[in-house]
Enzyme design. Structure first.
Site, PDB file in Angstrom:
ATOM      1  CB  CYS A 110      -0.877   0.100   1.326  1.00 38.08           C
ATOM      2  SG  CYS A 110      -2.047  -1.264   1.327  1.00 38.08           S
ATOM      3  N   GLY A 120       1.809  -0.436  -4.839  1.00 37.47           N
ATOM      4  CA  GLY A 120       0.403  -1.106  -4.941  1.00 37.47           C
ATOM      5  C   GLY A 120      -0.029  -0.710  -6.377  1.00 37.47           C
ATOM      6  N   GLY A 142       0.125  -1.217   5.774  1.00 39.25           N
ATOM      7  CA  GLY A 142       0.610  -1.781   6.805  1.00 39.25           C
ATOM      8  C   GLY A 142      -0.479  -3.150   7.192  1.00 39.25           C
TER       9      GLY A 142
END
Ligand code: SF4
Length: 490
Positions: free
Chosen positions: A22, A48, A128
């Site tokens: 991400c 991502g 995360g």
């Protein structure tokens, strides 16, 4: 763009890499903030590629959002989409799936997520992975929460909804105190841009200034693209609440020793980003220098496995005095994803993406520098291509230690059994890859390259290095519940 995922398939080359999952970006106080966010997300696309989303707030038109599969450039450049995202406050997210659905994704798993509270709405974007999300979700569902997605991040919204605090930042503090694992979060209310890093600061988050406005970003390279100035990194365990009046810094968590992800230096972050005041490119070059000192070999050429092996190969060449050459060339026009290849094309594998420069390689003893060995399938194929091109010898030098453990903090890793280094020694891997020599940088050498002159402090490691050491700074409790065996204490 359709609301269904396209038939994205990771190219075999990318499938043999760890994948950051991400990137987050937010802007407050700039006209048409969504345009800046789209540009920021474009610069973070390496974090991502599966999907992206933007949420904006405008006093007249309220909250608006757009979530799309595919690259940022394919959706968030279209006037049809961008006109629906007015306002001077916006956040965005690019994702590869972290928790949430693996394989074919659902648009409902694409962030930012939005929650409507009695005091107003809030949107949240998370980089995360929450390591106790399964337990939290179970508890929340038992207490009546109705989940809309399969993402771990949604737990934060439900925990906020149950908080008795009055303001949204206070509810977020409350929620995040229950969350374990890695989180760098960018969130927004109608008037505030909020940034938070988990107590260990595993994933990055930086603060920037653009004109009179403020920016939060996963990496500094995304500040550059919108002409924003870098202000500082958000500290591990810090929450910043940003309004037009300025930045308020809060410390909602118990203090902890930071454990930033050392792999951000090796591979995930872009080489034109800065981490901890250090150039990522320079750190990678220094890894090559350390590798040349630790693992010298007589050879004619040092060649990077493009693109991520390039700075380390330059460092290896400079330190060893062996000439650097682009012995392998990457086809720049082959995207990171490959849509529905035929069986015949799939069998061509790595050759679709990389080609050997025969005129350079023939008859030469070649050192190939790569950033990591994960499953080893790509390394084997690259070795075959280089030998087919007439190389006399092939020596692999790897810019990270053996990846023997999965990551549970926001990086897509194969199961432990699939990691070559989980079951083989360095010599066994050399024989498996059938190369003349194979050496990985040591953990101490990697620490020296990132600026820790004395190497790793084994009693209190300065970074998260769990995928190399098996020492997890946050217990992956959901995974343990599902049968994951932690490394036995020595
Ligand atoms: S386990 Fe590896 S990839 Fe994951 S956060 Fe730690 S160092 Fe980074």
């Amino acid at each position: 763009m359709p609301d269904q995922p396209p038939a994205f398939r990771a190219h075999p080359f990318d499938d043999d890499k760890l994948r950051e999952e991400c990137g987050v970006f937010g802007v407050l106080g700039a006209a048409d903030a969504a345009n800046f966010v789209a540009l920021g997300l474009h610069a973070l696309q390496h974090r991502g590629q599966e999907a992206g989303g933007i949420v904006t707030y405008d006093p007249d038109q309220g909250f608006n959002s757009a979530r799309r599969f595919g690259y940022v450039r394919d959706s968030f450049t279209s006037p049809d989409v961008m006109q629906t995202l007015p306002g001077s406050l916006a956040i965005g997210h690019v994702r590869y799936s972290t928790s949430g659905s693996k394989g074919p994704s659902q648009i409902r798993d694409v962030q930012p997520f939005f929650g409507e509270f009695s005091m107003g709405g809030a949107a949240i974007a998370h980089n995360g992975n929450i390591t106790n999300a399964v337990a939290l979700r179970r508890e929340l569902i038992e207490r009546g929460s109705i989940f809309q997605s399969s993402s771990d991040t949604e737990c934060i919204i439900h925990l906020m909804a149950r908080s008795l605090q009055k303001g949204i930042p206070e509810r977020m503090e409350d929620a995040l105190r229950r969350v374990e694992g890695a989180f760098s979060i960018v969130a927004m209310t109608r008037t505030k841009l909020i940034g938070v890093r988990d107590p260990l600061g595993v994933r990055p988050l930086v603060l920037g200034r653009v004109g009179d406005g403020w920016v939060l970003s996963s990496e500094t390279c995304a500040l550059d693209i919108i002409g924003a100035d870098f202000v500082r990194e958000i500290d591990p365990g810090e929450m910043v609440v940003i309004t037009q009046k300025g930045v308020e810094s809060l410390r909602p968590f118990r203090p902890a020793r930071p454990r930033f992800c050392i792999f951000e230096h090796v591979y995930f972050s872009r080489p034109d980003s800065m981490i901890g005041g250090r150039s990522v490119y320079e750190t990678r070059r220094q890894i090559g220098v350390e590798l040349a000192r630790e693992a010298p070999v007589e050879a004619d050429l040092v060649c990077p496995v493009p693109d991520s092996g390039t700075p380390a190969a330059i460092g290896y060449s400079q330190e060893s005095g062996i000439p650097f050459a682009m012995g392998i060339v990457r086809n720049q026009y082959m995207g990171r994803t490959f849509i529905e290849p035929t069986e015949q094309i799939r069998n061509m594998g790595v050759r679709l993406k990389l080609n050997v420069n025969r005129a350079l390689i023939r008859g030469k003893r070649v050192i190939l520098v790569d950033d990591s060995v994960v499953r080893g399938t790509t390394s084997r194929k690259i070795k075959e291509m280089v030998l087919d091109a007439g190389a006399a010898e092939v020596h692999f030098r790897i810019a990270s230690p053996p990846t023997a453990w999965p990551c549970f903090y926001g990086v897509d890793t194969p199961q432990r059994e699939k990691l070559l280094a989980a079951s083989m020694s360095e010599e066994e891997m050399r024989r498996h890859l059938a190369v003349d020599s194979l050496r990985f940088i040591s953990l101490d050498g990697l620490y020296r390259a990132v600026g820790e002159a004395a190497g790793r402090n084994d009693a209190a490691p300065q970074y998260c290095d769990a995928c190399f050491s098996g020492e997890y700074p946050v217990e992956p409790s959901d995974m343990i519940e599902q049968g994951f065996a932690m490394k036995a204490a020595e």
